[in-house]
Scaffold this motif. Structure first.
Motif, PDB file in Angstrom:
ATOM      1  N   ILE A  62       1.366   4.350  -2.893  1.00 20.23           N
ATOM      2  CA  ILE A  62       1.167   5.789  -2.639  1.00 20.23           C
ATOM      3  C   ILE A  62       2.451   6.561  -2.949  1.00 20.23           C
ATOM      4  O   ILE A  62       2.432   7.622  -3.576  1.00 20.23           O
ATOM      5  CB  ILE A  62       0.723   6.017  -1.173  1.00 20.23           C
ATOM      6  CG1 ILE A  62      -0.625   5.335  -0.920  1.00 20.23           C
ATOM      7  CG2 ILE A  62       0.638   7.511  -0.861  1.00 20.23           C
ATOM      8  CD1 ILE A  62      -1.028   5.252   0.551  1.00 20.23           C
ATOM      9  N   TYR A 105      -9.025   4.193   1.255  1.00 20.83           N
ATOM     10  CA  TYR A 105      -8.667   2.778   1.378  1.00 20.83           C
ATOM     11  C   TYR A 105      -9.949   2.008   1.717  1.00 20.83           C
ATOM     12  O   TYR A 105     -10.423   2.022   2.856  1.00 20.83           O
ATOM     13  CB  TYR A 105      -7.620   2.626   2.486  1.00 20.83           C
ATOM     14  CG  TYR A 105      -6.887   1.303   2.521  1.00 20.83           C
ATOM     15  CD1 TYR A 105      -5.733   1.108   1.770  1.00 20.83           C
ATOM     16  CD2 TYR A 105      -7.322   0.248   3.330  1.00 20.83           C
ATOM     17  CE1 TYR A 105      -5.037  -0.093   1.813  1.00 20.83           C
ATOM     18  CE2 TYR A 105      -6.641  -0.956   3.365  1.00 20.83           C
ATOM     19  CZ  TYR A 105      -5.492  -1.116   2.607  1.00 20.83           C
ATOM     20  OH  TYR A 105      -4.793  -2.310   2.649  1.00 20.83           O
ATOM     21  N   ASP A 139       0.832  -1.210   0.000  1.00 20.19           N
ATOM     22  CA  ASP A 139       0.000   0.000   0.000  1.00 20.19           C
ATOM     23  C   ASP A 139       0.865   1.258   0.000  1.00 20.19           C
ATOM     24  O   ASP A 139       0.621   2.200  -0.763  1.00 20.19           O
ATOM     25  CB  ASP A 139      -0.908   0.012   1.241  1.00 20.19           C
ATOM     26  CG  ASP A 139      -1.772  -1.238   1.357  1.00 20.19           C
ATOM     27  OD1 ASP A 139      -2.019  -1.886   0.323  1.00 20.19           O
ATOM     28  OD2 ASP A 139      -2.179  -1.572   2.483  1.00 20.19           O
ATOM     29  N   PHE A 153      -5.777  10.664   9.537  1.00 18.36           N
ATOM     30  CA  PHE A 153      -6.648   9.527   9.209  1.00 18.36           C
ATOM     31  C   PHE A 153      -8.113   9.926   9.398  1.00 18.36           C
ATOM     32  O   PHE A 153      -8.466  10.586  10.380  1.00 18.36           O
ATOM     33  CB  PHE A 153      -6.362   8.339  10.128  1.00 18.36           C
ATOM     34  CG  PHE A 153      -4.972   7.771   9.978  1.00 18.36           C
ATOM     35  CD1 PHE A 153      -4.664   6.917   8.934  1.00 18.36           C
ATOM     36  CD2 PHE A 153      -3.965   8.097  10.881  1.00 18.36           C
ATOM     37  CE1 PHE A 153      -3.389   6.390   8.789  1.00 18.36           C
ATOM     38  CE2 PHE A 153      -2.689   7.571  10.749  1.00 18.36           C
ATOM     39  CZ  PHE A 153      -2.399   6.717   9.695  1.00 18.36           C
ATOM     40  N   LEU A 161     -10.407  13.787   1.059  1.00 21.34           N
ATOM     41  CA  LEU A 161      -9.423  12.700   1.094  1.00 21.34           C
ATOM     42  C   LEU A 161      -8.418  12.751  -0.061  1.00 21.34           C
ATOM     43  O   LEU A 161      -8.778  13.068  -1.195  1.00 21.34           O
ATOM     44  CB  LEU A 161     -10.132  11.337   1.046  1.00 21.34           C
ATOM     45  CG  LEU A 161     -11.167  11.062   2.143  1.00 21.34           C
ATOM     46  CD1 LEU A 161     -11.778   9.674   1.956  1.00 21.34           C
ATOM     47  CD2 LEU A 161     -10.533  11.183   3.529  1.00 21.34           C
ATOM     48  N   ASP A 162      -7.149  12.383   0.254  1.00 16.82           N
ATOM     49  CA  ASP A 162      -6.126  12.169  -0.779  1.00 16.82           C
ATOM     50  C   ASP A 162      -6.051  10.683  -1.151  1.00 16.82           C
ATOM     51  O   ASP A 162      -5.693  10.334  -2.279  1.00 16.82           O
ATOM     52  CB  ASP A 162      -4.754  12.625  -0.265  1.00 16.82           C
ATOM     53  CG  ASP A 162      -4.749  14.093   0.099  1.00 16.82           C
ATOM     54  OD1 ASP A 162      -5.129  14.909  -0.756  1.00 16.82           O
ATOM     55  OD2 ASP A 162      -4.397  14.429   1.250  1.00 16.82           O
ATOM     56  N   VAL A 163      -6.335   9.841  -0.165  1.00 20.13           N
ATOM     57  CA  VAL A 163      -6.372   8.388  -0.384  1.00 20.13           C
ATOM     58  C   VAL A 163      -7.651   7.856   0.240  1.00 20.13           C
ATOM     59  O   VAL A 163      -8.006   8.246   1.356  1.00 20.13           O
ATOM     60  CB  VAL A 163      -5.150   7.684   0.277  1.00 20.13           C
ATOM     61  CG1 VAL A 163      -5.330   6.171   0.307  1.00 20.13           C
ATOM     62  CG2 VAL A 163      -3.858   8.054  -0.429  1.00 20.13           C
ATOM     63  N   VAL A 193       0.322  12.995   8.600  1.00 20.36           N
ATOM     64  CA  VAL A 193      -0.668  12.002   8.152  1.00 20.36           C
ATOM     65  C   VAL A 193      -1.932  12.140   9.010  1.00 20.36           C
ATOM     66  O   VAL A 193      -1.891  11.982  10.227  1.00 20.36           O
ATOM     67  CB  VAL A 193      -0.118  10.560   8.259  1.00 20.36           C
ATOM     68  CG1 VAL A 193      -1.179   9.553   7.821  1.00 20.36           C
ATOM     69  CG2 VAL A 193       1.134  10.408   7.420  1.00 20.36           C
ATOM     70  N   THR A 206      -4.122  13.111   3.717  1.00 22.77           N
ATOM     71  CA  THR A 206      -5.332  12.705   4.450  1.00 22.77           C
ATOM     72  C   THR A 206      -5.814  11.373   3.877  1.00 22.77           C
ATOM     73  O   THR A 206      -6.095  11.267   2.678  1.00 22.77           O
ATOM     74  CB  THR A 206      -6.437  13.781   4.322  1.00 22.77           C
ATOM     75  OG1 THR A 206      -5.927  15.003   4.870  1.00 22.77           O
ATOM     76  CG2 THR A 206      -7.690  13.383   5.087  1.00 22.77           C
ATOM     77  N   VAL A 207      -5.860  10.388   4.761  1.00 25.36           N
ATOM     78  CA  VAL A 207      -6.147   9.005   4.348  1.00 25.36           C
ATOM     79  C   VAL A 207      -7.459   8.549   4.961  1.00 25.36           C
ATOM     80  O   VAL A 207      -7.589   8.485   6.189  1.00 25.36           O
ATOM     81  CB  VAL A 207      -5.015   8.060   4.837  1.00 25.36           C
ATOM     82  CG1 VAL A 207      -5.264   6.628   4.359  1.00 25.36           C
ATOM     83  CG2 VAL A 207      -3.660   8.552   4.376  1.00 25.36           C
TER      84      VAL A 207
END
Ligand code: CP
Length: 305
Positions: free
Chosen positions: A144, A221, A140, A183, A217-219, A181, A155-156
Motif C-alpha cells: 500500500i 483485502y 501488505d 475499516f 473503498l481505497d483498499v 484509517v 478506507t480499507v
C-alpha cells in the motif's frame, strides 16, 4: 531503529517507527538489490513449518539466499522429531544450536510465543493458527505504501473470513495505529472479527454486502475462507463462496482501488480480475520477499544502511 536479537511474534511487537524503518529499507533493497547480495554472508536461516506454505516459506528462503546467507529446514512436521512427540520448546532449542535466525509456522495459536521463550536466536512467527501472521502484514503495508506513498487517511475493506484469518487480525492491529484509517468489515455473521481484534480499531463499520461497501473503498483485502480452521465441513461448504469478486463487480469501485489478497486464493477472486490494474495481489507477494529481506537483516543486526 535497532531490532538486533529481537523476536517478531505479534504485529504490535514492532512500533510504527520500526515498521517505517523496515519499509524504508525494503524500498532501498527494491531499488538496488545488488547492494545487499552479501550482507548476510555466513548466516543461516532455519524454516520450521508445521503447516503448509508456498509464499511465506519460500519467500523467507529466497530472501536469505538473496542476502548471501543460506537456508534449511522442514516443510512438514512428519519429517521432524515432532512426529516422535518432541515439544516445540525442545525443537527450537535444537534449531538455535544450528541457525542464526528461525522462522516458524504452526497450527496452534500461541505456538510461536512458546517457541520464542526457549529461543536464543531471533524467532519470526510465520503464522500461528488463526491468530497472527505479522510478516504478511509487513508485506501488505509495504504494498500500500509503495502505491500511495503513505499509510493513513484511507478506507480499507476486509472481506471474507475475518474470524479465522490471521492475516486480517495482524493487519488490523498494525494498521489501526495510523491516523485516518477507517475499516469496513465485510463478512457473514459467523465469520466476524474476534473481540480482541475489534478492540484495536477506532473507526470501523460492519456490513454483509460487498457490493454495497465497494464504491467507498481505497483498499479491498479479500481473504480465503479458512477450511482448515472449521470444526465441521458442512459449515465450511455453506460459507466458502460467500464472496466472489469478479470484473463485473469492480465496475462500481474507485479507479485507484487496490485489491489485495494474502493468497492462496480459492474462489474468492475470479481470474478475470487478474489483468485489472487494480489487482495488486501478485505484486504483493513479490513485495513479501523484499520486506522479509529487510526484516532478516534487521534482526541479525545488519539493518544499519
Ligand atoms: N500468504 C501466505 O501466508 O501464503 P502461504 O500460506 O502460501 O505461505
Amino acid at each position: 531503529m535497532n531490532l538486533q536479537g529481537r523476536h517478531l511474534i505479534a504485529p504490535l511487537d514492532l512500533s510504527v517507527a520500526e515498521m517505517e524503518g523496515l519499509f524504508a529499507l525494503a524500498e532501498r533493497i527494491i531499488s538496488a538489490p545488488e547492494d545487499f547480495s552479501d550482507v548476510c554472508k555466513g548466516k543461516l536461516l532455519a524454516t520450521l513449518f508445521y503447516e503448509p506454505s508456498t509464499r511465506t516459506r519460500l519467500s523467507f528462503e529466497a530472501a536469505m539466499l538473496r542476502l548471501g546467507g543460506r537456508a534449511f529446514g522442514f516443510s512438514e512436521p512428519s519429517s521432524s522429531s515432532a512426529a516422535k512427540g518432541e515439544s516445540i520448546a525442545d525443537t527450537i532449542r535444537t534449531i538455535a544450536c544450528y541457525a542464526d535466525i528461525a522462522v516458524m509456522r504452526h497450527p496452534k495459536e500461541g505456538a510461536a510465543l512458546v517457541a520464542a521463550q526457549s529461543s536464543s536466536v531471533p524467532l519470526i512467527n510465520a503464522g500461528d493458527g488463526g491468530h497472527f501472521h505479522p510478516t504478511q502484514t509487513l508485506t501488505d503495508l509495504l504494498t500500500i505504501r509503495l502505491e500511495r506513498g503513505k499509510l493513513g487517511d484511507i478506507t480499507v475493506g476486509l472481506c471474507g473470513d475475518l474470524k479465522f484469518g490471521r492475516t486480517v487480525h495482524s493487519l488490523i492491529c498494525a494498521f489501526a495505529r495510523y491516523s485516518g484509517v477507517k475499516f469496513v468489515l465485510i463478512s457473514p455473521d459467523e465469520l466476524r472479527v474476534p473481540e480482541y481484534v475489534r478492540a484495536e480499531m477506532n473507526d470501523f463499520a460492519e456490513v454483509r454486502d460487498l457490493n454495497e461497501a465497494l464504491p467507498d473503498l481505497d483498499v479491498l483485502y479479500m481473504t480465503r475462507v479458512q477450511r482448515e480452521r472449521f470444526f465441521n465441513e458442512e459449515d465450511y461448504i455453506r460459507l466458502k463462496d460467500s464472496y466472489i469478486l469478479n470484473a463485473a463487480k469492480l465496475r462500481n469501485a474507485k479507479p485507484d482501488l487496490m485489491v489485495l489478497h494474502p493468497l492462496p486464493r480459492v474462489n474468492e477472486i475470479a481470474t478475470d480480475v487478474d489483468d485489472d490494474p487494480r489487482a495488486f495481489y501478485f505484486r504483493q507477494m513479490k513485495n513479501g520477499m523484499y520486506v522479509r529481506m529487510a526484516l532478516i537483516m534487521s534482526l541479525l543486526g545488519k539493518g544499519q544502511f
